[in-house]
Design a protein around this motif. Sequence first.
Motif, short mmCIF file in Angstrom:
data_model
loop_
_atom_site.label_atom_id
_atom_site.label_comp_id
_atom_site.label_asym_id
_atom_site.label_seq_id
_atom_site.Cartn_x
_atom_site.Cartn_y
_atom_site.Cartn_z
N GLN A 34 -33.98 69.32 -1.45
CA GLN A 34 -34.99 68.30 -1.68
C GLN A 34 -35.26 66.92 -1.24
O GLN A 34 -36.18 66.14 -1.04
CB GLN A 34 -35.07 67.91 -3.16
CG GLN A 34 -35.46 69.35 -3.95
CD GLN A 34 -36.67 70.03 -3.90
OE1 GLN A 34 -37.69 69.50 -3.58
NE2 GLN A 34 -36.85 71.55 -3.76
N PHE A 35 -33.95 66.47 -0.61
CA PHE A 35 -33.70 65.19 0.14
C PHE A 35 -34.93 64.96 1.42
O PHE A 35 -35.40 64.20 1.56
CB PHE A 35 -32.44 64.96 0.58
CG PHE A 35 -31.55 64.59 -0.41
CD1 PHE A 35 -31.71 63.80 -1.64
CD2 PHE A 35 -30.17 64.85 -0.32
CE1 PHE A 35 -30.94 63.73 -2.63
CE2 PHE A 35 -29.25 64.33 -1.11
CZ PHE A 35 -29.71 63.84 -2.37
N PRO A 67 -24.30 59.13 4.27
CA PRO A 67 -23.48 57.68 3.67
C PRO A 67 -24.05 57.43 2.04
O PRO A 67 -25.04 57.74 1.70
CB PRO A 67 -24.03 56.85 4.58
CG PRO A 67 -24.48 57.60 5.88
CD PRO A 67 -25.10 58.75 5.33
N SER A 68 -23.17 56.92 1.69
CA SER A 68 -23.32 56.61 0.07
C SER A 68 -24.60 55.97 -0.47
O SER A 68 -25.33 56.46 -1.19
CB SER A 68 -22.18 55.88 -0.41
OG SER A 68 -20.84 56.64 -0.34
N ASP A 69 -24.88 54.97 0.47
CA ASP A 69 -26.08 53.96 0.22
C ASP A 69 -27.48 55.06 0.47
O ASP A 69 -28.25 54.86 -0.26
CB ASP A 69 -26.19 52.85 1.11
CG ASP A 69 -26.12 53.13 2.66
OD1 ASP A 69 -25.83 54.29 2.94
OD2 ASP A 69 -26.42 52.34 3.44
N ILE A 70 -27.42 56.04 1.59
CA ILE A 70 -28.46 56.72 1.61
C ILE A 70 -28.66 57.83 0.63
O ILE A 70 -29.85 58.11 0.04
CB ILE A 70 -28.57 57.38 3.02
CG1 ILE A 70 -28.57 56.25 4.21
CG2 ILE A 70 -29.72 58.31 3.13
CD1 ILE A 70 -28.49 56.83 5.61
N PHE A 71 -27.51 58.34 0.31
CA PHE A 71 -27.50 59.37 -0.80
C PHE A 71 -28.15 58.48 -2.10
O PHE A 71 -28.82 59.28 -2.82
CB PHE A 71 -26.07 59.67 -0.97
CG PHE A 71 -25.81 60.64 -2.14
CD1 PHE A 71 -26.27 62.27 -1.95
CD2 PHE A 71 -25.42 60.37 -3.49
CE1 PHE A 71 -25.91 62.97 -2.94
CE2 PHE A 71 -25.20 61.17 -4.51
CZ PHE A 71 -25.51 62.62 -4.33
N LEU A 72 -27.71 57.37 -2.36
CA LEU A 72 -28.34 56.82 -3.73
C LEU A 72 -29.71 56.45 -3.67
O LEU A 72 -30.41 56.97 -4.67
CB LEU A 72 -27.54 55.62 -3.97
CG LEU A 72 -25.90 55.80 -4.08
CD1 LEU A 72 -25.21 54.29 -4.39
CD2 LEU A 72 -25.52 56.41 -5.19
N ASP A 73 -30.20 56.07 -2.26
CA ASP A 73 -31.53 55.89 -2.29
C ASP A 73 -32.35 57.20 -2.50
O ASP A 73 -33.46 57.19 -3.24
CB ASP A 73 -31.83 55.17 -1.14
CG ASP A 73 -31.48 53.62 -0.86
OD1 ASP A 73 -31.16 53.39 -2.02
OD2 ASP A 73 -31.24 53.20 0.28
#
Length: 379
Positions: A34-35, A67-73
């Motif tokens: 879904q990303f 990356p973690s920041d992109i995954f969280l967004d």
Amino acid sequence: LKFEDLCGPQAAILAAFKKWATSNFSSCSAVWSQFATVSHLCKSLPPEQEQKRFSQEYQKNYCPRLPSDIFLDLLQALGWLEDSVELCNVLDYQGAGFITPADLKWLDEWKPPSWLFAVPDPSAWTSLKGLMLQRCHHPLRAWRELLDRDDSCLVTWPEFKEACADLGYLGNAAGAWRVLDPDANGTVTLHEFDRDDAEMLSSFKAFIDKNWGGVEFAFRTLDSDSSGSLTLVELKRACRKHGWDGDVEELFNCLHVESRGKRLLSYTALGFLDKWVPEDPENDHQAKEQTNRLRAPRRAVSALTALTSQTHRKPKKVVPALDLTPAQKFSALQQEQEYETLMKQHPSGEAEAFIGAKRARSFSSLASGVAKKHPLGRV
């Protein structure tokens, strides 16, 4: 040993995520697919990478990871409103700074207990506690007879469910449990169950330890007629003589047993005090915070998913990964397999010398090829 037994608070976060993912996308693995639909809403994803990262060609030739920041967004864009940073820390058990589909897939096979999904329900706990007092007449007696039957000084979720079944309670047992276990560590202490009784028992234990060093020696000393039990009169006399100002009669009523129509206090009813460690309410919160800081959630997840004895690395700073071609990855894998074979066939000294020379040549060739594609700092 289960995951929630090792780190309950982190398990509660994953359970909440699994419930959200299953309700909205049928599974945790489906979240990844879904990303692509919300990638245009991700501020931390550069526009030039938006189509590249979710294209079929990229998914086929490269190991999909974010990356973690992109995954969280992306999670927030899909509607996840809980603690995203802590969720990412638990999923990224290797501390590599990125999340892969495999980090979500294993959650589909995990079956968390019902109490991890539950929301604290004070009314359910009030109703259940009423049933306990109706049968046992006092919280401490209910703790000893219904909950802590193995004298472990802790109550687990299976023990709690067994007590509910014994009482015939059909209400929200999981919600009642979460009232007693708000930090989701998987156990309930006497202090969490009833603070007043815990403080009374802690005071009596300190009195026993100060005067006799333990329950066994105290019982032998106080049992003047060597009957193997204490009466209320004997206990009152000992407490008054040695200076305990607690409520002796209430303590006796909570712990005594009936024998031939007489109320007696046996050594069995007091022996658990020798292994019980009372909580310090003033320092308990600080101690739990320190324990949570020292305990790396990723280590517990790693132990359950990988089941290896590798040395745990400290969390690394999030850095972009090198884009190696499939041919370079295959070559590196072949070299590692060759090195392992040589180590088994030759003495350690000869094999290490040969491997060292060949590794140096291979690394030099690989580095020169990568250096053409990437800045020197990343190489």
